[in-house]
Design an enzyme around this catalytic site. Structure first.
Site: not given
Ligand code: SF4
Length: 348
Positions: A46, A127, A145
């Site tokens: 990520e 996020y 996202d």
């Protein structure tokens, strides 16, 4: 946050059924319905995927997990080695935060298994914390996202342009995030956005959300999400110095703070700290122009004038090292300096 339950007419039900046979196979993932993957791999992927494509990330991810197979191994790594391994992936503050975060997690023994604890780690924004909580710990976190933003803007026909639309998109995503398989749901939304609900030419006929998609029903799918006109990027210039001696070139380590911080680089005229200015070579030698490197950063376009030293035999420079040219690939230069090095070497 309010998570939805699964009914056979809910978007999450339709999406998870689609995901079960259409999930992308990626090295940091578990198959649909399987136990969550190692949080280290989820977190690493990520962080790497922020502002970066899956295709660009995959070889970096493979090299990182081979060299540092656990968060403890990464925490114990030499910072310079991690920065060099990150070279070319861009947004170098991510690499510095990566090391800082690995050290906190290794000290604490494990990643926190909930969104608030993850959010407190170095470099984890809203996020990333939500994505790791959902994918690695199956928490019903709201993960938005760029792909998810596009799918949700269309699904709910949210016409407001970003970033003003973000609260509405987040609220809408919360209403469809299920309490069952939330990690798979987050990844399914990402996959749908990447492969079906694409920015151009969305493939609505193949989409599991088509029966409930407002943008599709209104015939406006391709116009969403609405975009504000882009501002033209400013333009900057700078100089870099190629100082070669006995098959080696002089490289410096950039200061930790600021652009490309902590990375190995060619010496330059400080262009990152100003909009423009005069070139000041590091010593009075015989310099000739070696060409211009064009590079586009997020906030500006850049021309780097490369200067080649043809001057004195040997000059003592205070901070840096002569790096063997035959080992240039392992220097870990950020892309703009790697381009400059290739330009210089093409002239030898
Ligand atoms: Fe996107 Fe079309 Fe699916 Fe709507 S129906 S979510 S616009 S692909």
């Amino acid at each position: 946050m309010q998570a939805s339950v699964l009914t056979d007419r809910s978007p999450s039900f339709a999406l998870l059924r689609w995901y079960d046979s259409n999930a992308r196979v990626l090295p940091w993932r578990s198959p649909p319905g399987a136990a969550p993957p190692d949080p280290y791999r989820v977190w690493l992927s990520e962080v790497m995927l922020q502002q970066t494509t899956v295709a660009a990330v995959q070889p970096y991810f493979a090299r990182f997990v081979e060299r540092w197979p656990s968060v403890a191994a990464l925490a114990a790594a030499d910072e310079a080695d991690v920065m060099a391994a990150w070279a070319g992936l861009g947004y170098y503050s991510r690499a510095r935060n990566l090391i800082a975060c690995a050290r906190v997690v290794a000290r604490d023994g494990a990643f926190p298994d909930h969104e608030a604890g993850l959010r407190a780690l170095p470099g984890l924004g809203a996020y990333t914390a939500a994505a790791v909580a959902a994918i690695a710990f199956d928490r019903p976190a709201v993960v938005v996202d760029a792909n998810v933003e596009r799918v949700v803007a269309r699904l709910f026909a949210i016409a407001e342009p970003s970033p003003a639309s973000r609260p509405a998109i987040r609220a809408a995503t919360a209403t469809i995030t299920p309490s069952v398989r939330p990690g798979d749901f987050a990844q399914a939304m990402m996959d749908l956005g990447a492969t079906v609900c694409t920015a151009r030419n969305p493939r609505c006929l193949l989409c599991p959300l088509r029966p409930m998609c407002r943008a599709q029903a209104q015939g406006v799918a391709e116009t969403l999400p609405a975009k504000l006109a882009k501002k033209a990027k400013p333009h900057r210039t700078g100089h870099a110095w190629w100082i070669e001696r006995d098959g080696a070139v002089w490289l410096v380590r950039r200061p930790d703070k600021g652009m490309l911080g902590g990375m190995r680089a060619l010496p330059d005229d400080g262009w990152t700290a100003r909009a423009d200015g005069h070139a000041q070579p590091p010593f009075a030698g015989i310099w000739r122009k070696g060409g211009v490197v064009r590079h586009s950063f997020t906030h500006f376009d850049f021309d780097l004038q490369l200067m080649l030293c043809e001057g004195p035999e040997m000059v003592h420079l205070s901070a840096g090292e002569y790096w063997p040219i035959e080992a240039m690939e392992s220097a870990g230069l950020p892309t703009v300096f790697a381009k400059a090095a290739r330009l210089a070497l093409a002239q030898r």
